[in-house]
Design a protein around this motif. Structure first.
Motif, PDB file in Angstrom:
ATOM      1  N   ILE A   1      -6.456   1.644   6.670  1.00 26.23           N
ATOM      2  CA  ILE A   1      -5.759   2.657   5.870  1.00 26.23           C
ATOM      3  C   ILE A   1      -5.284   3.799   6.769  1.00 26.23           C
ATOM      4  O   ILE A   1      -4.148   4.276   6.655  1.00 26.23           O
ATOM      5  N   GLN A   2      -6.139   4.221   7.667  1.00 20.32           N
ATOM      6  CA  GLN A   2      -5.770   5.292   8.602  1.00 20.32           C
ATOM      7  C   GLN A   2      -4.700   4.823   9.583  1.00 20.32           C
ATOM      8  O   GLN A   2      -3.764   5.556   9.902  1.00 20.32           O
TER       9      GLN A   2
ATOM     10  N   VAL B   1      -1.605   5.726   5.303  1.00 17.02           N
ATOM     11  CA  VAL B   1      -1.399   5.766   3.842  1.00 17.02           C
ATOM     12  C   VAL B   1      -2.578   6.428   3.124  1.00 17.02           C
ATOM     13  O   VAL B   1      -2.768   6.224   1.919  1.00 17.02           O
ATOM     14  N   GLN B   2      -3.364   7.244   3.844  1.00 13.99           N
ATOM     15  CA  GLN B   2      -4.541   7.852   3.229  1.00 13.99           C
ATOM     16  C   GLN B   2      -4.185   8.630   1.965  1.00 13.99           C
ATOM     17  O   GLN B   2      -4.842   8.476   0.922  1.00 13.99           O
TER      18      GLN B   2
ATOM     19  N   LEU C   1      -8.959   4.683  -4.712  1.00 11.41           N
ATOM     20  CA  LEU C   1     -10.042   3.847  -4.211  1.00 11.41           C
ATOM     21  C   LEU C   1     -11.177   3.680  -5.222  1.00 11.41           C
ATOM     22  O   LEU C   1     -11.588   4.634  -5.875  1.00 11.41           O
TER      23      LEU C   1
ATOM     24  N   VAL D   1      -3.396   6.199  -0.986  1.00  9.31           N
ATOM     25  CA  VAL D   1      -4.360   5.262  -1.564  1.00  9.31           C
ATOM     26  C   VAL D   1      -5.737   5.844  -1.844  1.00  9.31           C
ATOM     27  O   VAL D   1      -6.449   5.330  -2.722  1.00  9.31           O
TER      28      VAL D   1
ATOM     29  N   LEU E   1       0.820  -1.219   0.000  1.00  7.98           N
ATOM     30  CA  LEU E   1       0.000   0.000   0.000  1.00  7.98           C
ATOM     31  C   LEU E   1       0.855   1.270   0.000  1.00  7.98           C
ATOM     32  O   LEU E   1       0.370   2.345  -0.340  1.00  7.98           O
ATOM     33  N   ARG E   2       2.101   1.145   0.383  1.00 12.31           N
ATOM     34  CA  ARG E   2       2.991   2.308   0.419  1.00 12.31           C
ATOM     35  C   ARG E   2       3.706   2.527  -0.905  1.00 12.31           C
ATOM     36  O   ARG E   2       4.361   3.546  -1.101  1.00 12.31           O
TER      37      ARG E   2
ATOM     38  N   MET F   1     -11.186   1.171   5.913  1.00 17.61           N
ATOM     39  CA  MET F   1     -10.796   2.572   6.088  1.00 17.61           C
ATOM     40  C   MET F   1     -10.016   2.756   7.388  1.00 17.61           C
ATOM     41  O   MET F   1      -9.061   3.547   7.441  1.00 17.61           O
TER      42      MET F   1
END
Length: 248
Positions: A146-147, A151-152, A159, A155, A120-121, A143
């Motif tokens: 992700i938080q 990495v908000q 989405l 990504v 995800l990074r 979500m």
């Protein structure tokens, strides 16, 4: 003597068939695979038939509020059945947690997802599929992950949202999205990922996915509905749930 025995067996079979009923069940999309097998076993063991409808828990809530004739709800969370109970739409005392789900980051690409979610990074994907957080508890949990990972910014522009976790799975399985947060039950069996690559998200990264069942008012006088709720707590059903990665 043989004739009397055969007559007794025939009478028992006729009585069982005559007593068999049908129950309409609203089932959270993450629970499709185990529930299909549970419904088959339920019919074989009891004679009752379960008519299954799959979808997002949030959508089922709206449908039940509007009078949809479901007898049983198998939600993807605790909050929705509790809310329906407070609104007088369930039979009090019937709500219980039937399973606790697990979230996974998954790709059809066998080499894309690492065992920590560090993908995800990076920049190795263009789209990340999640279920609509407003309708699907698994989307809300995604979500939160992700938080948690911070990495908000990376990504969120990538989405794509499915109406339910079932649609999210379809996005990834058809490779319209390279990655997606799905239910572990959709991609594993007996502790093995069945295809592609996945990171099973530590439960500490999101609110526990406790999934509650409840008897709705439409099912209060339905023996098949009551029998199904009891069956879900039995050994055969719980064994099937464990095979798909659910904790009990």
């Amino acid at each position: 003597m043989k004739f009397r025995l055969m007559l007794a067996i025939a009478s028992t079979l006729f009585f069982s068939t005559a007593q068999a009923g049908e129950v309409t069940v609203a089932v959270a999309a993450n629970f499709i695979a185990p529930m299909q097998k549970i419904a088959q076993a339920f019919e074989q063991d009891t004679g009752h038939r379960a008519q299954l409808a799959f979808g997002a828990t949030g959508k089922f809530y709206a449908q039940i509020k509007n009078g949809a004739p479901f007898a049983v709800l198998l939600a993807a969370d605790e909050a929705t059945p509790e809310r329906l109970e407070k609104e007088g739409l369930t039979v009090r005392g019937t709500r219980f947690t039937y399973a606790t789900g697990r979230l996974a980051l998954w790709s059809k690409n066998a080499n894309l997802v690492d065992d920590k979610g560090d993908v995800l990074r990076g920049s190795g994907f263009n789209k990340l599929a999640i279920a609509d957080p407003k309708l699907a508890p698994y989307g809300a949990a995604a979500m939160q992950v992700i938080q948690h990972l911070g990495v908000q910014a990376k990504v969120i522009p990538k989405l794509v949202q499915g109406e339910s976790i079932g649609q999210t799975y379809q996005f990834v399985s058809t490779e319209n999205a390279q990655l997606g947060f799905v239910a572990l039950s959709q991609i594993s069996l007996d502790g093995r990922i069945t295809q592609g690559s996945a990171w099973v998200v530590p439960p500490s990264m999101h609110t526990p996915l406790k999934q509650d069942a409840v008897l709705l008012n439409a099912g209060k006088d339905n023996p098949a509905a009551i029998a199904l709720l009891k069956y879900l707590q039995g050994d055969k059903a719980t064994t099937l749930m464990r095979q798909y990665g659910y904790a009990l």
